[in-house]
Every structure is written in C-alpha cells, then in structure tokens.
Scaffold this motif. Sequence first.
Motif, mmCIF file in Angstrom:
data_model
loop_
_atom_site.group_PDB
_atom_site.id
_atom_site.type_symbol
_atom_site.label_atom_id
_atom_site.label_comp_id
_atom_site.label_asym_id
_atom_site.label_seq_id
_atom_site.Cartn_x
_atom_site.Cartn_y
_atom_site.Cartn_z
ATOM 1 N N ARG A 189 12.074 8.500 -11.198
ATOM 2 C CA ARG A 189 11.109 7.398 -11.143
ATOM 3 C C ARG A 189 9.796 7.820 -10.477
ATOM 4 O O ARG A 189 8.719 7.456 -10.946
ATOM 5 C CB ARG A 189 11.704 6.211 -10.388
ATOM 6 C CG ARG A 189 10.770 5.001 -10.375
ATOM 7 C CD ARG A 189 11.408 3.798 -9.723
ATOM 8 N NE ARG A 189 10.496 2.676 -9.734
ATOM 9 C CZ ARG A 189 10.503 1.679 -10.610
ATOM 10 N NH1 ARG A 189 11.411 1.667 -11.585
ATOM 11 N NH2 ARG A 189 9.624 0.702 -10.543
ATOM 12 N N LEU A 190 9.881 8.593 -9.404
ATOM 13 C CA LEU A 190 8.690 8.920 -8.634
ATOM 14 C C LEU A 190 7.954 10.148 -9.143
ATOM 15 O O LEU A 190 6.738 10.246 -8.983
ATOM 16 C CB LEU A 190 9.060 9.138 -7.159
ATOM 17 C CG LEU A 190 9.644 7.952 -6.397
ATOM 18 C CD1 LEU A 190 9.859 8.332 -4.933
ATOM 19 C CD2 LEU A 190 8.752 6.729 -6.510
ATOM 20 N N THR A 205 14.435 3.826 -15.298
ATOM 21 C CA THR A 205 13.495 3.972 -14.187
ATOM 22 C C THR A 205 12.092 3.525 -14.566
ATOM 23 O O THR A 205 11.161 3.699 -13.780
ATOM 24 C CB THR A 205 13.441 5.437 -13.724
ATOM 25 O OG1 THR A 205 13.047 6.264 -14.832
ATOM 26 C CG2 THR A 205 14.795 5.892 -13.215
ATOM 27 N N LEU A 228 9.773 -2.647 -10.211
ATOM 28 C CA LEU A 228 10.624 -2.565 -9.031
ATOM 29 C C LEU A 228 11.223 -3.933 -8.729
ATOM 30 O O LEU A 228 10.545 -4.958 -8.796
ATOM 31 C CB LEU A 228 9.804 -2.077 -7.844
ATOM 32 C CG LEU A 228 10.564 -1.608 -6.598
ATOM 33 C CD1 LEU A 228 11.368 -0.366 -6.919
ATOM 34 C CD2 LEU A 228 9.584 -1.328 -5.464
ATOM 35 N N ALA A 248 8.179 0.916 -2.296
ATOM 36 C CA ALA A 248 7.052 0.496 -3.131
ATOM 37 C C ALA A 248 5.782 1.285 -2.818
ATOM 38 O O ALA A 248 4.908 1.425 -3.691
ATOM 39 C CB ALA A 248 6.801 -0.999 -2.957
ATOM 40 N N ASP A 265 6.040 4.253 -5.123
ATOM 41 C CA ASP A 265 6.398 3.990 -6.508
ATOM 42 C C ASP A 265 5.202 4.187 -7.421
ATOM 43 O O ASP A 265 4.054 3.911 -7.056
ATOM 44 C CB ASP A 265 6.928 2.557 -6.648
ATOM 45 C CG ASP A 265 7.694 2.349 -7.936
ATOM 46 O OD1 ASP A 265 8.156 3.352 -8.526
ATOM 47 O OD2 ASP A 265 7.825 1.194 -8.365
ATOM 48 N N ARG A 266 5.480 4.639 -8.635
ATOM 49 C CA ARG A 266 4.423 4.819 -9.628
ATOM 50 C C ARG A 266 3.889 3.459 -10.061
ATOM 51 O O ARG A 266 4.656 2.575 -10.433
ATOM 52 C CB ARG A 266 4.964 5.564 -10.862
ATOM 53 C CG ARG A 266 5.314 7.016 -10.594
ATOM 54 C CD ARG A 266 5.998 7.593 -11.818
ATOM 55 N NE ARG A 266 6.273 9.009 -11.640
ATOM 56 C CZ ARG A 266 5.441 9.975 -11.996
ATOM 57 N NH1 ARG A 266 4.289 9.676 -12.542
ATOM 58 N NH2 ARG A 266 5.751 11.240 -11.812
#
Length: 247
Positions: free
Chosen positions: A111-112, A175, A179, A235, A238-239
Amino acid sequence: MTPQPDPYQPIRRTRPPAINAPGVVLALIALLVVVHLFRVYLSSPATANWLILNLSFIPGCYGLLDEVCTIRSPGADLWTPASYMLLHGDALHVGLNSLWLLVFGTPVARRLGAQRFMAFSVAGSVAGALLFFLANPSLVAPVIGASGAVSALMGGASRFALPRSGGAGFMRARTDLPLEPIRSCLTNRTVLVFVAVFFATNLLFSTGLGGAFGPGNVAWEAHLGGFVFGFLGFALFDRRNGRTSQL
C-alpha cells in the motif's frame, strides 16, 4: 479469422512464487538476519560489544549519564531510537520478528511503497523507543529488536487489511481502497479481537508471567508504543492517490 488454440497442446499454468512479498520487505528481513549473523558468529567480541553499545537504545543515557554512556560514539543518542531495530538477542528473537515482518509488512509495503514503508517502519521503531523511555527513563540497559517497528506494521495493517479480509488471507487484501476510519475499525470484530489479543499478550509480559510462554525481558512498552503509533498515525504515511504499489 481468430486462431484457435491447439487442443492437443497441454495447458500451461503459471505458478505463483513461493514467497509473494514485496522486495523491500524481503530486503529488510535479509538485513536483520545478516546483521545478527555478523554480530553473533562473524565479528570479534570487541566489534560485537561496539555494535551493542552504539546501536542499541539505552534510556538512561538521555538523563543522568552512566559511565557506559560516556564511551558511546558521539551522536549515538540521535540514531539509536531507530538503529536498535537492527539488533537481536538470539536466533528465536530475529526469527520471530522476521516472520511477523513478512506477514504484516507485506500488505503495508504494497500500500505504501518502498520508501514510505521504510519511513513508517523507522517511525514505528522510534515511537516504541519513546514509550519505553517514558516508562523506564533511568534504565541503563540495551534495548534491541525490531518489535517496535513490527508492532507499528501490525497497527497499520489493522487500518485497511484486517477489516476487509475478515482475518483470512489478509496478506492479499486489496490495498487500493480508501483507508478505513478509526471508528469503523473499532467496530470491526476482526480488528477488535486482534487488538485485544495484542494488548492482552503484552499485559501478560508486563506482569512477568509471559516468560513462561516466550523469551524473557520483553520490551512490551516498545510493542505498545509502536502499535498505537501505527494504528493512529498510518494515515500520515498513506498514499493520497490510493493506488496499489508495484514492488
């Protein structure tokens, strides 16, 4: 005309790789193992002691300086809240952290992305060291292990992977979705059970009874600090576009 497949040719099936994990996760695991092998088996006693002295986190060195703190390298207090994650006590210690890093680091890294994943892991290590320091400000003993960073990965995975997988196959959870809000996670049965077991286990270690079920001298404060940071602060890393990272 569209060519038709030859019915007499065998169908070729592609097999998934044995370890389907992002490269950054495997590289971090390899680094932990190599550092441990070097310190325990390949380095001289003087070098091994130097590594412990200058890479481990020592809470007491931030207050009234003990004699051991005065012989550390200049600036050690700046990097050791992160570098202590590179050292481990024994093969079981590094093995367990590597296993949990593989399990929980895989969805987080997907995800990141690699850079944000590493930044998040280091920040989780620092958060674990901070809570450990607040609980043990005068302790002059080395704290080592990647458990703070791994706990942050557990907390981060609880924000998007666990709620959507129901706990089954969460390493392959999507992913690319937004969020999950904290309130939504705290009403999800899978997340609640996971968090309850995590805190109960560390509470057991805090009483000293956990030594019957695992290694002694567990820095459970670092576990809690890392997990809370990962859960609440995910968060921040997070992208924003929410796309799946190709690693």
